[in-house]
Write a protein that holds these residues in place. Structure first.
Motif, short mmCIF file in Angstrom:
data_model
loop_
_atom_site.label_atom_id
_atom_site.label_comp_id
_atom_site.label_asym_id
_atom_site.label_seq_id
_atom_site.Cartn_x
_atom_site.Cartn_y
_atom_site.Cartn_z
N CYS A 218 0.83 -1.21 0.00
CA CYS A 218 0.00 0.00 0.00
C CYS A 218 0.86 1.26 0.00
O CYS A 218 0.50 2.26 -0.64
N ASP B 254 2.11 2.05 -3.48
CA ASP B 254 1.00 2.59 -4.28
C ASP B 254 0.74 4.05 -3.94
O ASP B 254 0.55 4.89 -4.83
N SER B 255 0.77 4.38 -2.65
CA SER B 255 0.53 5.77 -2.23
C SER B 255 1.65 6.70 -2.68
O SER B 255 1.43 7.90 -2.87
N HIS C 111 -0.53 5.53 6.73
CA HIS C 111 0.38 4.41 6.91
C HIS C 111 0.82 4.29 8.37
O HIS C 111 1.05 3.18 8.87
#
Length: 571
Positions: free
Chosen positions: A276, A279-280, A356
């Motif tokens: 993740c 991707d961010s 996150h």
């Protein structure tokens, strides 16, 4: 068997120019042996050092672990040594065609070049494995087919059914199938039991990844029968692995499988966070079955350079056309390491780190299953926690509105001293008892006490309404001076710089003193900055840090007349 090697360029990964504090370029893991130094010392004796290595005990342990006869196990100097030996054994001038895929473990190309192999590579950059195309390349002149699954560097996984089907095709053509399973413990399925009955399958495994013993340079190969194992064992020399490496690996496999499994599960959880995160940050992450994630970035060299300048090392592939624009990031084996990666990558790419950080905090609670009763309806800010794991058993009674009364017993004298100082100077009543595996080392006790204490304070704070929220304090101890700034924000973030030089203070390892602050920040869900400004005595440095934390925490939990101290209305 084997042909004369060429003198091609060997393994040569890109080098970092600065100092790397968080090494995420080598796919290394934490060792399953928590007490590795003491265990290694106990195994370092005259018999281990003065005699040629005896591999029989380790072979028996591995054989039981994978479910085959011990005469089929070959101990090798890492998984790459097994690949080299197989190529040496099965490649000849008359039969030197090998089928592989690309990208793949780069040592396969290096060994193939050294043995003058005709290497046919099927393109497999991502997604499903091209099994039909791969099988078509296995022809009567093929001596060896090679599959890496989970694949390094992409993380792609070949399903067991496809491997069995490919093995059948290879057998029809009188070819062997070499399966590199170095990362198999991190994948969703392990094909070993389904493949060990096949007569032409060679399986490579290693202690470098899931077992965290990369420095020992030890692996093993599962051969289809004793004759094949004997053939590979004879190439090239009789004792490729040291006796100490064999002894430590054997002890790890015999005693610490459960720890290895827990470490792997932790890495699998953090792997999803890294996916993740990539991707961010504007990258394209590939689904991975390994302890790493490959991501494609628009400016991979810039990100690689930016991370390295902040002390975070990831892998770039400057000499590979198919991996251009991609970075391979080893999954940190701790939440604290993940937060360091988040911090560095946010500075380089401008991503918002908050989601996150929240995800990392959630992982702490899901992993440790900490439980505490709700805050008393009358407004009493108390909490009780009873937490039991295989390593520790902890009881905590806590009152945030106390007078600093303490009853501490952890089995680690200096930890007791610091917890007493923390509670006394923050005016928190604290009863904390811990029975931990200190006969192993101090890590679990220190970490779990911090996690349980943070969870207890978090529970006692409830919605965190009517508190100051922020706190800061300096505290001296003779020549040492420490500063703590804390924000009870609900978002975990530790920045800890204690400047400790010694290995131990009493029975407490200095690295685990730092880890205590990190773990406390995670379970308390606070932004915690602790810095030792000056000092020459490590005892003084550490105690000043705890006292400054106590004063800052006491300030932050002070009651006010307001509601939740946030413009969002919630913490």
């Amino acid at each position: 068997m084997g042909t004369q090697k060429n003198t091609s360029q060997g393994y040569s990964p890109p080098q970092f120019t600065g100092e790397i504090q968080l090494q995420l370029s080598r796919n290394e893991s934490t060792p399953a042996l928590d007490d590795l130094p003491s265990r290694a010392e106990s195994l370092l004796n005259n018999e281990t050092v003065c005699r040629y290595p005896d591999r029989s005990r380790l072979r028996n342990t591995i054989a039981e672990f994978v479910g085959v006869d011990s005469n089929r196990i070959v101990i090798t100097a890492g998984g790459d040594d097994a690949i080299d030996r197989v190529m040496n054994a099965f490649i000849s001038e008359e039969s030197n065609r090998v089928v592989g895929h690309s990208p793949s473990f780069e040592m396969i190309d290096i060994y193939a070049d050294q043995y003058s192999v005709r290497l046919n590579k099927i393109n497999w950059p991502e997604g499903d494995f091209p099994a039909d195309e791969f099988k078509q390349q296995i022809t009567p002149d093929t001596c060896l087919a090679v599959i890496v699954t989970p694949n390094n560097p992409t993380g792609g996984v070949v399903p067991t059914a496809q491997i069995v089907d490919i093995a059948a095709r290879a057998k029809e053509q009188n070819a062997m199938l070499l399966l590199d399973n170095a990362y198999v413990e991190f994948a969703d399925e392990d094909p070993t039991r389904a493949l060990t009955d096949l007569s032409n399958v060679l399986i490579v495994r290693t202690f470098s990844k899931a077992w965290g013993l990369a420095g020992l340079r030890i692996g093993y190969l599962i051969a289809p029968d004793k004759e094949t194992a004997d053939l590979i064992r004879a190439v090239p020399g009789p004792y490729p692995v040291s006796g100490l490496s064999i002894a430590i690996a054997g002890r790890a496999m015999a005693d610490c499988e459960a720890t290895m499994r827990r470490n792997v599960e932790q890495i699998r959880k953090i792997r999803s966070l890294v996916t993740c995160l990539i991707d961010s940050a504007g990258g394209k992450p590939l689904q991975s079955g390994g302890n790493f994630v490959l991501g494609e970035f628009e400016d991979a060299p810039g990100i690689w350079s930016g991370l390295s300048s902040q002390g975070v090392g990831v892998r770039i592939f400057p000499d590979s056309k198919e991996l251009a624009g991609k970075l391979r990031i080893t999954v940190p084996h701790s939440v604290a390491g993940f937060l360091e990666l988040v911090s560095a990558l946010s500075r380089v790419t401008g991503l918002d780190p908050e989601p996150h950080k929240q995800a990392a905090g959630g992982l702490v609670f899901s992993e440790f299953e900490l439980e505490a009763p709700p805050v008393d309806v009358a407004g009493s800010r108390k909490a009780t926690i009873n937490r039991k794991t295989k390593e520790t058993e902890i009881e905590i009674d806590l009152n945030l509105d106390g007078t600093g009364q303490t009853e501490i017993e952890t089995g680690i004298g200096f930890l007791d001293h610091m917890l007493t100082a923390l509670a006394f100077h923050s005016r928190i009543d604290l009863r904390l008892r811990c029975k931990g595996d200190i006969e192993v080392d101090d890590h679990h006790t220190a970490e779990d006490c911090a996690l349980a204490l943070g969870a207890a304070i978090d529970s006692a704070l409830g919605r965190r309404s009517g508190i100051k929220r922020f706190g800061y304090a300096y505290a001296p101890l003779d020549e040492a001076l420490a500063r703590t700034v804390i924000d009870l924000s609900g978002r975990p973030w530790p920045e800890i710089n204690l400047q400790l030089q010694r290995e131990m203070i009493g029975q407490w390892a200095c690295e685990n003193i730092v880890h205590f602050f990190q773990s406390l920040a995670m379970s308390l869900k606070c932004s915690l900055h602790v810095d030792v400004v000056r000092g020459s005595n490590d005892h003084h440095r550490a105690e000043a840090a705890f006292k400054s934390l106590a004063k800052a925490l006491g300030q932050a939990i002070t009651k006010t007349d307001g509601e939740v101290p946030s413009t969002k209305g919630v913490l």
